[in-house]
Enzyme design. Structure first.
Site, short mmCIF file in Angstrom:
data_model
loop_
_atom_site.label_atom_id
_atom_site.label_comp_id
_atom_site.label_asym_id
_atom_site.label_seq_id
_atom_site.Cartn_x
_atom_site.Cartn_y
_atom_site.Cartn_z
N ASP A 2 6.08 4.40 39.84
CA ASP A 2 4.98 3.67 40.22
C ASP A 2 3.99 4.66 38.99
O ASP A 2 4.59 5.81 38.41
CB ASP A 2 4.68 4.71 41.87
CG ASP A 2 5.53 4.18 42.78
OD1 ASP A 2 6.06 2.99 42.86
OD2 ASP A 2 6.41 5.13 43.68
N ASP A 33 0.98 6.33 39.28
CA ASP A 33 -0.52 7.10 39.92
C ASP A 33 -1.90 7.48 38.48
O ASP A 33 -1.27 8.09 37.25
CB ASP A 33 0.06 8.21 40.58
CG ASP A 33 0.92 7.81 41.84
OD1 ASP A 33 1.33 6.04 42.36
OD2 ASP A 33 1.61 8.53 42.09
N ASP A 69 2.70 20.49 42.98
CA ASP A 69 4.37 21.38 43.47
C ASP A 69 4.64 21.38 41.97
O ASP A 69 5.06 23.43 42.59
CB ASP A 69 5.16 20.26 43.98
CG ASP A 69 4.77 19.19 44.94
OD1 ASP A 69 3.56 19.71 45.94
OD2 ASP A 69 5.39 18.22 45.48
#
Length: 431
Positions: free
Chosen positions: A58, A60, A134
């Site tokens: 993906d 983003d 994170d």
């Protein structure tokens, strides 16, 4: 470590990301935002994967444009999310690029009750957006304005050194959102990097907090562990840190046996090979292959009568055991029932393996192909050759023998003329 406030900027000539390896639709989104005067960055795992020479699943995008502004720029977009609004920009074939606005808080961090879900105080700067993430290797941005890399968190150094490190204080991060610990394990397994010592010790300290998380979130993150092609290393790290036994406490007794532990890891390696070959694997087959090494420990075959007589009781035992394992994680009923059927069929396939021929009642079942596939994968994980089976390709068709039609004479009328009008008797002379 203290995070730098001033970002490190790596110009185009000093990194390996070319526009030729970026998804064309992602480039369209980046360029349109840039031409409308907004900051537009590629963010997250796609930048990390491009720097590692991998193909991202993906792409983003993050921007300083607010969600409604993104919606006005892209008429082929739709806003989603309740607390933090995101835009999905759609392209042909159902494909979409996710566009988020820079924000200062993670979606799952606790905030004051006065914070309104869609208020502007949830938005932030690029630096705040990087610091809320994170791990450092996921905090690198690609700037479409000058094709440079923007690093607020030291991700470039950790990527070079092969380290998975929490951004900021790991104790604070894991208390705010314990699911981050699963992601640390997954990224360490996917990249082959080592977990930084402070992050590792904090993970072991707070791993029990996973019990406090939403079951649906834990389920989704765990399924990603199985589907990412690095399930064996993920499970090994989960066993090492005790995370697996927090999620599945009943696995502790059977995994004390080193032979079963090796079989378990081999099963996960078999699953990784399927993903490497890009073979389709259903959710129920993921679950069945994950649970198969524990089947005989909790559902011993010798407790049930052999043959068809013991199959219903065995199936019920498997269903109850599987419900106890998967029930707390909000798996769909279909997934649980389908996985239970696949596991229960293993008993039939094992008993019929000595005969080598499968009955039609078994092969007619809609889940037969997956059950046989599970049987073969489990044998491979044990280092055995799967039993060769055969079965009739089609049912015999029985046809009734056609009876020849019987011709009956018409009954003669008693005492009357039985000749129809215009007919003559065989004994009459011709006219």
């Amino acid at each position: 470590m203290d995070q730098p406030v001033t970002p490190r900027i790596l110009p185009r000539q000093e990194h390996s990301i070319s526009r030729n390896i970026i998804d064309p639709d992602a480039l369209k989104v980046l360029y349109r935002l840039h031409h409308h005067g907004f900051i537009a960055y590629l963010v997250g795992g796609c930048v990390r994967d491009l720097l590692l020479g991998k193909r991202p699943k993906d792409f983003d995008v993050a921007t300083d444009a607010h969600p409604r502004q993104v919606r006005e720029i892209f008429r082929n977009s739709r806003l989603i999310g309740r607390r933090f609004r995101l835009a999905h920009v759609y392209f042909p074939g159902g494909k979409y690029i996710e566009v988020s606005t820079f924000r200062r808080h993670s979606e799952f961090e606790e905030e004051g009750e006065e914070a309104h879900p869609h208020s502007d105080n949830t938005f932030g700067t690029p630096a705040e957006d990087a610091l809320r993430r994170d791990i450092t290797i996921n905090g690198i941005f690609y700037n479409i304005a000058d094709f440079s890399l923007v690093d607020y968190v030291g991700g470039l150094e950790d990527l070079r050194d092969g380290i998975v490190r929490s951004i900021g204080d790991p104790n604070e991060k894991f208390i705010q959102d314990p699911v981050r610990m699963i992601r640390v394990i997954r990224h360490a397994a996917r990249t082959g990097f080592r977990i930084e010592e402070k992050t590792y010790l904090s993970l072991i300290t707070h791993v029990e907090r996973l019990r406090l998380c939403s079951p649906a979130r834990v389920r989704d993150e765990f399924l990603r562990e199985l589907r990412d092609g690095s399930a064996k290393e993920s499970i090994r790290l989960m066993v090492e840190t005790g995370m697996l036994f927090v999620l599945f406490p009943s696995f502790l007794p059977p995994l004390e046996d080193e032979k079963r532990k090796g079989y378990f890891l081999n099963s996960m390696e078999t699953l990784d090979q399927l993903h490497l070959l890009e073979e389709p694997v259903s959710e129920e087959l993921h679950l069945a292959l994950f649970l198969h090494p524990f089947l005989e420990f909790y559902c011993p075959l010798d407790e049930f009568p052999a043959g068809r007589k013991g199959q219903p009781d065995f199936h019920q035992k498997v269903r109850e055991w599987l419900m106890g394992i998967l029930g707390p994680f909000s798996f769909t009923r279909h997934s649980r029932e389908a996985a239970a059927h696949l596991l229960a069929h293993q008993r039939s396939l094992r008993e019929l393996g000595s005969h080598g021929r499968l009955p039609l009642r078994l092969i007619r079942r809609p889940d037969f192909a997956q059950a046989l596939r599970l049987f073969q994968l489990a044998a491979k994980a044990r280092g055995e050759e799967p039993s060769p089976f055969s079965w009739p390709r089609e049912e015999k068709r029985f046809r009734r023998r056609k009876r020849r039609p019987r011709f009956r004479k018409k009954p003669r009328k008693p005492g009357g003329d039985n000749l129809a009008a215009g007919e003559s008797s065989p004994g009459d002379p011709p006219l």
